[in-house]
Design a protein around this motif. Structure first.
Motif, PDB file in Angstrom:
ATOM      1  N   ASN A  34       0.859  -1.172   0.000  1.00 42.70           N
ATOM      2  CA  ASN A  34       0.000   0.000   0.000  1.00 42.70           C
ATOM      3  C   ASN A  34       0.910   1.241   0.000  1.00 42.70           C
ATOM      4  O   ASN A  34       1.460   1.629   1.026  1.00 42.70           O
ATOM      5  CB  ASN A  34      -0.905  -0.005   1.230  1.00 42.70           C
ATOM      6  CG  ASN A  34      -1.883   1.139   1.234  1.00 42.70           C
ATOM      7  OD1 ASN A  34      -1.680   2.163   0.588  1.00 42.70           O
ATOM      8  ND2 ASN A  34      -2.964   0.955   1.974  1.00 42.70           N
ATOM      9  N   ILE A  35       1.064   1.858  -1.154  1.00 43.41           N
ATOM     10  CA  ILE A  35       2.011   2.959  -1.343  1.00 43.41           C
ATOM     11  C   ILE A  35       1.612   4.174  -0.513  1.00 43.41           C
ATOM     12  O   ILE A  35       2.450   4.823   0.107  1.00 43.41           O
ATOM     13  CB  ILE A  35       2.108   3.334  -2.838  1.00 43.41           C
ATOM     14  CG1 ILE A  35       2.570   2.120  -3.637  1.00 43.41           C
ATOM     15  CG2 ILE A  35       3.058   4.500  -3.048  1.00 43.41           C
ATOM     16  CD1 ILE A  35       2.331   2.224  -5.113  1.00 43.41           C
ATOM     17  N   GLY A  36       0.331   4.490  -0.489  1.00 41.98           N
ATOM     18  CA  GLY A  36      -0.150   5.641   0.281  1.00 41.98           C
ATOM     19  C   GLY A  36       0.166   5.512   1.762  1.00 41.98           C
ATOM     20  O   GLY A  36       0.533   6.485   2.415  1.00 41.98           O
ATOM     21  N   MET A  37       0.017   4.292   2.298  1.00 40.66           N
ATOM     22  CA  MET A  37       0.316   4.069   3.706  1.00 40.66           C
ATOM     23  C   MET A  37       1.801   4.267   3.992  1.00 40.66           C
ATOM     24  O   MET A  37       2.175   4.883   4.980  1.00 40.66           O
ATOM     25  CB  MET A  37      -0.109   2.658   4.128  1.00 40.66           C
ATOM     26  CG  MET A  37       0.009   2.406   5.621  1.00 40.66           C
ATOM     27  SD  MET A  37      -0.359   0.709   6.105  1.00 40.66           S
ATOM     28  CE  MET A  37      -1.987   0.502   5.440  1.00 40.66           C
ATOM     29  N   PHE A  38       2.667   3.755   3.082  1.00 42.52           N
ATOM     30  CA  PHE A  38       4.107   3.940   3.270  1.00 42.52           C
ATOM     31  C   PHE A  38       4.467   5.419   3.243  1.00 42.52           C
ATOM     32  O   PHE A  38       5.193   5.912   4.106  1.00 42.52           O
ATOM     33  CB  PHE A  38       4.921   3.196   2.203  1.00 42.52           C
ATOM     34  CG  PHE A  38       6.363   3.635   2.185  1.00 42.52           C
ATOM     35  CD1 PHE A  38       7.243   3.205   3.166  1.00 42.52           C
ATOM     36  CD2 PHE A  38       6.831   4.521   1.227  1.00 42.52           C
ATOM     37  CE1 PHE A  38       8.562   3.627   3.185  1.00 42.52           C
ATOM     38  CE2 PHE A  38       8.137   4.954   1.231  1.00 42.52           C
ATOM     39  CZ  PHE A  38       9.005   4.503   2.212  1.00 42.52           C
ATOM     40  N   VAL A  39       3.969   6.147   2.250  1.00 35.78           N
ATOM     41  CA  VAL A  39       4.299   7.572   2.102  1.00 35.78           C
ATOM     42  C   VAL A  39       3.854   8.344   3.341  1.00 35.78           C
ATOM     43  O   VAL A  39       4.596   9.181   3.865  1.00 35.78           O
ATOM     44  CB  VAL A  39       3.662   8.146   0.813  1.00 35.78           C
ATOM     45  CG1 VAL A  39       3.748   9.659   0.779  1.00 35.78           C
ATOM     46  CG2 VAL A  39       4.325   7.548  -0.409  1.00 35.78           C
ATOM     47  N   LYS A  40       2.657   8.048   3.832  1.00 36.96           N
ATOM     48  CA  LYS A  40       2.137   8.735   5.021  1.00 36.96           C
ATOM     49  C   LYS A  40       3.026   8.469   6.246  1.00 36.96           C
ATOM     50  O   LYS A  40       3.422   9.396   6.951  1.00 36.96           O
ATOM     51  CB  LYS A  40       0.703   8.292   5.300  1.00 36.96           C
ATOM     52  CG  LYS A  40       0.069   8.969   6.485  1.00 36.96           C
ATOM     53  CD  LYS A  40      -1.339   8.467   6.701  1.00 36.96           C
ATOM     54  CE  LYS A  40      -1.894   9.064   7.988  1.00 36.96           C
ATOM     55  NZ  LYS A  40      -3.044   8.326   8.472  1.00 36.96           N
ATOM     56  N   GLN A  41       3.350   7.198   6.493  1.00 42.30           N
ATOM     57  CA  GLN A  41       4.182   6.847   7.650  1.00 42.30           C
ATOM     58  C   GLN A  41       5.593   7.428   7.520  1.00 42.30           C
ATOM     59  O   GLN A  41       6.153   7.944   8.487  1.00 42.30           O
ATOM     60  CB  GLN A  41       4.265   5.325   7.807  1.00 42.30           C
ATOM     61  CG  GLN A  41       2.975   4.695   8.248  1.00 42.30           C
ATOM     62  CD  GLN A  41       3.076   3.177   8.323  1.00 42.30           C
ATOM     63  OE1 GLN A  41       4.147   2.603   8.217  1.00 42.30           O
ATOM     64  NE2 GLN A  41       1.929   2.530   8.506  1.00 42.30           N
ATOM     65  N   PHE A  42       6.165   7.366   6.321  1.00 46.99           N
ATOM     66  CA  PHE A  42       7.517   7.892   6.096  1.00 46.99           C
ATOM     67  C   PHE A  42       7.556   9.404   6.331  1.00 46.99           C
ATOM     68  O   PHE A  42       8.451   9.910   7.011  1.00 46.99           O
ATOM     69  CB  PHE A  42       7.989   7.566   4.672  1.00 46.99           C
ATOM     70  CG  PHE A  42       9.361   8.080   4.355  1.00 46.99           C
ATOM     71  CD1 PHE A  42      10.487   7.395   4.766  1.00 46.99           C
ATOM     72  CD2 PHE A  42       9.527   9.263   3.650  1.00 46.99           C
ATOM     73  CE1 PHE A  42      11.750   7.870   4.484  1.00 46.99           C
ATOM     74  CE2 PHE A  42      10.785   9.747   3.353  1.00 46.99           C
ATOM     75  CZ  PHE A  42      11.908   9.052   3.777  1.00 46.99           C
ATOM     76  N   ASN A  43       6.578  10.121   5.790  1.00 48.18           N
ATOM     77  CA  ASN A  43       6.544  11.573   5.954  1.00 48.18           C
ATOM     78  C   ASN A  43       6.329  11.985   7.410  1.00 48.18           C
ATOM     79  O   ASN A  43       6.858  12.999   7.860  1.00 48.18           O
ATOM     80  CB  ASN A  43       5.491  12.205   5.054  1.00 48.18           C
ATOM     81  CG  ASN A  43       5.908  12.193   3.594  1.00 48.18           C
ATOM     82  OD1 ASN A  43       7.081  12.067   3.273  1.00 48.18           O
ATOM     83  ND2 ASN A  43       4.945  12.308   2.712  1.00 48.18           N
ATOM     84  N   GLU A  44       5.547  11.193   8.160  1.00 46.33           N
ATOM     85  CA  GLU A  44       5.356  11.496   9.581  1.00 46.33           C
ATOM     86  C   GLU A  44       6.657  11.343  10.357  1.00 46.33           C
ATOM     87  O   GLU A  44       6.971  12.154  11.218  1.00 46.33           O
ATOM     88  CB  GLU A  44       4.289  10.572  10.182  1.00 46.33           C
ATOM     89  CG  GLU A  44       2.882  10.920   9.785  1.00 46.33           C
ATOM     90  CD  GLU A  44       1.855   9.890  10.263  1.00 46.33           C
ATOM     91  OE1 GLU A  44       2.241   8.891  10.920  1.00 46.33           O
ATOM     92  OE2 GLU A  44       0.663  10.079   9.957  1.00 46.33           O
TER      93      GLU A  44
END
Length: 155
Positions: A34-44
């Motif tokens: 799930n790319i969106g989940m990775f991007v969200k967690q990484f940016n946080e």
């Protein structure tokens, strides 16, 4: 039963500003993450003032159930050296300074780092370097700086 690792993906993403665009999307999409989940967690995790905008290496472990874990490493030594030497974007040469050893190599000639700056970079990179202590890590960082053409001032 333990999860089975299906892939380990290595990427470099900008801290705090990663997007699903290439290289992140295609690299993770191929493994069903799930790319969106990775991007969200990484940016946080990387949105702080000390890492925002820096290119950060990240190792993503993908499991058989499409779940993932990621580990963020310290920025590359060359990036930290450029920040410490205050090299502006697009700049290739500073004022003409011949290093103490007389060699003229690298594309960032004329910029100088102090021993203190080298030690600070070595402390940041110690966990990711193959070094036995901070002094050894500092010698590795000095070598990287010299190969870039940046002189290290002997204080």
């Amino acid at each position: 039963m333990a999860k089975q690792v299906t892939a380990v993906v290595k990427l470099q993403c900008p801290g705090g500003t990663a997007t699903p665009a290439p290289p992140v999307g295609p690299a993770l999409g191929a493994h069903g993450v799930n790319i969106g989940m990775f991007v969200k967690q990484f940016n946080e995790k990387t949105g702080g003032p000390d890492t925002k905008g820096l290119m950060l290496p990240v190792m993503i472990t993908v499991y058989s159930d499409r779940s993932f874990e990621f580990k963020i490493k310290s920025p590359p030594a060359a990036v930290l050296i450029k920040l410490a030497a205050k090299i502006p974007a697009g700049k290739k040469q500073g004022k003409e300074v011949i290093p103490p050893d007389g060699k003229k190599g690298g594309k960032y000639k004329g910029f100088v780092l102090s021993k203190q700056q080298v030690l600070e970079i070595a402390k940041k990179k110690l966990q990711d370097l193959n070094a036995r202590d901070v002094d050894h890590a500092a010698r590795i960082i000095e070598g990287t700086a010299r190969s870039m053409g940046i002189a290290v001032a002997a204080e």
